[in-house]
Each structure stands twice: as C-alpha cells, then as structure tokens.
Write a protein that holds these residues in place. Structure first.
Motif, PDB file in Angstrom:
ATOM      1  N   LEU A   1       8.112 -35.464  30.765  1.00  0.00           N
ATOM      2  CA  LEU A   1       9.066 -34.650  29.853  1.00  0.00           C
ATOM      3  C   LEU A   1      10.671 -35.107  30.140  1.00  0.00           C
ATOM      4  CD1 LEU A   1       9.686 -31.926  28.481  1.00  0.00           C
ATOM      5  CD2 LEU A   1      10.089 -30.733  30.697  1.00  0.00           C
ATOM      6  N   MET A   2      11.156 -35.418  30.871  1.00  0.00           N
ATOM      7  CA  MET A   2      12.419 -36.253  30.911  1.00  0.00           C
ATOM      8  C   MET A   2      12.477 -37.319  30.171  1.00  0.00           C
ATOM      9  SD  MET A   2      14.207 -34.281  32.742  1.00  0.00           S
ATOM     10  CE  MET A   2      13.330 -32.886  32.201  1.00  0.00           C
ATOM     11  N   ARG A   3      11.465 -38.120  29.964  1.00  0.00           N
ATOM     12  CA  ARG A   3      11.584 -39.269  28.983  1.00  0.00           C
ATOM     13  C   ARG A   3      11.661 -38.839  27.712  1.00  0.00           C
ATOM     14  NH1 ARG A   3       7.416 -42.567  32.472  1.00  0.00           N
ATOM     15  NH2 ARG A   3       8.758 -43.702  33.600  1.00  0.00           N
ATOM     16  N   ARG A   4      10.975 -37.799  27.344  1.00  0.00           N
ATOM     17  CA  ARG A   4      10.965 -37.206  26.038  1.00  0.00           C
ATOM     18  C   ARG A   4      12.508 -36.481  25.538  1.00  0.00           C
ATOM     19  NH1 ARG A   4       5.747 -33.536  25.692  1.00  0.00           N
ATOM     20  NH2 ARG A   4       7.406 -31.951  25.113  1.00  0.00           N
ATOM     21  N   ILE A   5      12.995 -36.109  26.791  1.00  0.00           N
ATOM     22  CA  ILE A   5      14.109 -35.394  26.453  1.00  0.00           C
ATOM     23  C   ILE A   5      15.427 -36.570  26.554  1.00  0.00           C
ATOM     24  CG2 ILE A   5      16.120 -34.224  27.696  1.00  0.00           C
ATOM     25  CD1 ILE A   5      13.892 -32.140  28.838  1.00  0.00           C
ATOM     26  N   ALA A   6      15.190 -37.512  27.091  1.00  0.00           N
ATOM     27  CA  ALA A   6      15.897 -38.636  27.193  1.00  0.00           C
ATOM     28  C   ALA A   6      16.096 -39.341  25.633  1.00  0.00           C
ATOM     29  CB  ALA A   6      15.925 -39.825  28.059  1.00  0.00           C
ATOM     30  N   ASN A   7      14.911 -39.186  25.177  1.00  0.00           N
ATOM     31  CA  ASN A   7      15.044 -39.661  23.435  1.00  0.00           C
ATOM     32  C   ASN A   7      15.799 -38.713  22.448  1.00  0.00           C
ATOM     33  OD1 ASN A   7      13.572 -42.042  24.125  1.00  0.00           O
ATOM     34  ND2 ASN A   7      11.527 -41.063  24.043  1.00  0.00           N
TER      35      ASN A   7
ATOM     36  N   SER B   1      -1.397 -33.701  45.961  1.00  0.00           N
ATOM     37  CA  SER B   1      -1.889 -34.006  44.769  1.00  0.00           C
ATOM     38  C   SER B   1      -1.317 -33.203  43.746  1.00  0.00           C
ATOM     39  CB  SER B   1      -3.594 -33.993  44.863  1.00  0.00           C
ATOM     40  OG  SER B   1      -3.888 -32.566  45.194  1.00  0.00           O
ATOM     41  N   ARG B   2      -1.278 -31.650  43.817  1.00  0.00           N
ATOM     42  CA  ARG B   2      -0.467 -30.827  43.137  1.00  0.00           C
ATOM     43  C   ARG B   2       0.886 -31.126  42.609  1.00  0.00           C
ATOM     44  NH1 ARG B   2      -1.049 -25.235  45.178  1.00  0.00           N
ATOM     45  NH2 ARG B   2      -3.028 -25.415  44.278  1.00  0.00           N
ATOM     46  N   PHE B   3       1.456 -31.603  43.729  1.00  0.00           N
ATOM     47  CA  PHE B   3       3.083 -32.117  43.262  1.00  0.00           C
ATOM     48  C   PHE B   3       3.015 -33.530  42.478  1.00  0.00           C
ATOM     49  CE2 PHE B   3       6.922 -34.632  43.817  1.00  0.00           C
ATOM     50  CZ  PHE B   3       7.736 -33.796  43.414  1.00  0.00           C
ATOM     51  N   LYS B   4       1.800 -34.304  42.882  1.00  0.00           N
ATOM     52  CA  LYS B   4       1.664 -35.625  42.148  1.00  0.00           C
ATOM     53  C   LYS B   4       1.452 -35.363  40.561  1.00  0.00           C
ATOM     54  CE  LYS B   4      -0.892 -39.959  41.967  1.00  0.00           C
ATOM     55  NZ  LYS B   4      -2.093 -40.799  42.727  1.00  0.00           N
ATOM     56  N   SER B   5       0.786 -34.273  40.198  1.00  0.00           N
ATOM     57  CA  SER B   5       0.672 -33.926  38.806  1.00  0.00           C
ATOM     58  C   SER B   5       1.954 -33.282  38.319  1.00  0.00           C
ATOM     59  CB  SER B   5      -0.660 -32.892  38.737  1.00  0.00           C
ATOM     60  OG  SER B   5      -0.439 -32.174  37.484  1.00  0.00           O
ATOM     61  N   VAL B   6       2.380 -32.470  38.854  1.00  0.00           N
ATOM     62  CA  VAL B   6       3.819 -31.893  38.495  1.00  0.00           C
ATOM     63  C   VAL B   6       4.712 -33.109  38.319  1.00  0.00           C
ATOM     64  CG1 VAL B   6       5.870 -30.600  39.093  1.00  0.00           C
ATOM     65  CG2 VAL B   6       3.435 -29.678  39.633  1.00  0.00           C
ATOM     66  N   ASP B   7       4.698 -33.967  39.185  1.00  0.00           N
ATOM     67  CA  ASP B   7       5.703 -35.064  39.100  1.00  0.00           C
ATOM     68  C   ASP B   7       5.613 -35.944  37.883  1.00  0.00           C
ATOM     69  OD1 ASP B   7       7.631 -37.189  40.260  1.00  0.00           O
ATOM     70  OD2 ASP B   7       5.921 -38.470  40.027  1.00  0.00           O
ATOM     71  N   SER B   8       4.266 -36.489  37.449  1.00  0.00           N
ATOM     72  CA  SER B   8       4.130 -37.022  36.390  1.00  0.00           C
ATOM     73  C   SER B   8       4.431 -36.238  35.393  1.00  0.00           C
ATOM     74  CB  SER B   8       2.728 -37.621  36.377  1.00  0.00           C
ATOM     75  OG  SER B   8       1.870 -36.504  36.029  1.00  0.00           O
ATOM     76  N   GLU B   9       4.030 -34.748  35.193  1.00  0.00           N
ATOM     77  CA  GLU B   9       4.481 -34.253  33.992  1.00  0.00           C
ATOM     78  C   GLU B   9       6.104 -34.178  33.765  1.00  0.00           C
ATOM     79  OE1 GLU B   9       3.354 -29.842  31.724  1.00  0.00           O
ATOM     80  OE2 GLU B   9       2.293 -30.677  33.543  1.00  0.00           O
ATOM     81  N   PHE B  10       6.477 -33.971  34.783  1.00  0.00           N
ATOM     82  CA  PHE B  10       8.150 -33.766  34.816  1.00  0.00           C
ATOM     83  C   PHE B  10       8.667 -35.116  34.394  1.00  0.00           C
ATOM     84  CE2 PHE B  10      12.262 -34.000  37.012  1.00  0.00           C
ATOM     85  CZ  PHE B  10      12.903 -33.060  36.450  1.00  0.00           C
TER      86      PHE B  10
ATOM     87  N   ASN C   1      14.439 -28.493  20.689  1.00  0.00           N
ATOM     88  CA  ASN C   1      13.150 -28.427  19.634  1.00  0.00           C
ATOM     89  C   ASN C   1      12.111 -28.889  20.274  1.00  0.00           C
ATOM     90  OD1 ASN C   1      14.552 -26.928  17.705  1.00  0.00           O
ATOM     91  ND2 ASN C   1      15.595 -28.789  17.001  1.00  0.00           N
ATOM     92  N   ILE C   2      11.936 -29.663  21.431  1.00  0.00           N
ATOM     93  CA  ILE C   2      10.746 -30.128  22.106  1.00  0.00           C
ATOM     94  C   ILE C   2       9.641 -29.218  22.142  1.00  0.00           C
ATOM     95  CG2 ILE C   2       9.724 -31.318  24.134  1.00  0.00           C
ATOM     96  CD1 ILE C   2      12.385 -32.918  24.469  1.00  0.00           C
TER      97      ILE C   2
END
Length: 164
Positions: A52-58, A40-49, A67-68
């Motif tokens: 973040l990768m989607r924001r970086i891709a933009n 469950s801890r990794f599931k939370s990390v996974d969704s946040e990661f 600058n994020i």
C-alpha cells in the motif's frame, strides 16, 4: 477535506502500530518462536502495508492518494488486525509476568527487550536493577563453559561495586 483527514488519521495510527510491532516481531527470533500465530499474522499485514505504501508513493499528491481503491477501508482493516496482534502480545506479556512476578516492575518495552534478547545476557542485565533493589549488575565467568552455554554469572554486584 474531511475524507482526507480521516484517511490521514487511519494512516498515522497504522504506521505507528506497524513501526512498534515490526521492531518486536521481526527484530527477535525468540519472539517469533514464542508467538508464531501473531508473527505470521503480522507478516501478512506487513506485506500488505508495504504494498500500500508503494502505491501511495506513486501518487505523491494527497488528493491522488485518496483516490486509491479502498484506501480508508484497507487502512482501517490493517489497524484492526494490528490491534488484535497487540492484544495477543499484551496477554503473552501478562502470562510472563504471572510466571515471574518481578516482571511486574518492568514496562512492556523492557520486558519485550528481555524476552527478545535471551541469547544476549548483556542486554538483559540492564534491566536487573529495575527488578531487584540493590543489584546493579552481575559478574560473568566465561571460563570452561559447556559448548551450548553463552555465559555464566557467578556473582551479583551493587552500585558501589560490592560483589556477592
């Protein structure tokens, strides 16, 4: 440039850990059942990661990605959380080794593959030779098995094909 280098260092570390843990924790229902807190801890990390990768891709340019908001702090925190998960996973593997000493002959990845594939004996058999000298495999006898039994091994084989 120093700030960019630091962010990339954290990013590479987080991505490496994420790839390793994702394969272990999401790839096996047995591991999920054995380590529910870490899962469950990794599931939370996974969704946040992934978010973040989607924001970086933009923001395809390095200086724009830098600058994020709180990029470096977020990556550092995710890395620390995954470090906690890896330590818990290491303690779990050590417990498994203490319960069956032949597991000490296996590396972490091999042991995780065995634990994660308990319902698939064929994948486990590949590691038997590492734990037991002289045993290369096993002979399966799948006739007249109870309904809840996946397979039954009735003999061991060596590398020369001898059956015991």
């Amino acid at each position: 440039l120093t700030k960019l280098r630091a962010a990339f260092d954290f990013w590479v570390d987080v991505q490496r850990r994420w790839i390793y843990l994702e394969g272990i924790l999401f790839g096996s229902s047995d591991i999920k059942a054995q380590l529910p807190t870490e899962w469950s801890r990794f599931k939370s990390v996974d969704s946040e990661f992934i978010q973040l990768m989607r924001r970086i891709a933009n923001r395809p340019f390095a200086m724009e990605a830098l600058n994020i908001d709180n990029l470096q702090r977020t990556l550092e925190r995710l890395g620390n959380l995954m470090g906690v998960i890896q330590r818990a996973l290491g303690m779990y593997l050590e417990k498994q080794r203490s319960e069956f000493s032949r597991f000490y002959f296996l590396g972490d990845d091999d042991l995780l593959e065995i634990i994660g594939n308990t319902q698939e004996p064929g994948k486990v058999l590949g590691h038997v030779a590492k734990m037991f000298a002289g045993i290369a495999g096993a002979r399966a006898n799948n006739t007249n098995l109870p309904e809840d039994t996946v397979t039954c091994f009735d003999a061991m084989t060596n590398k020369n094909g001898e059956v015991v």
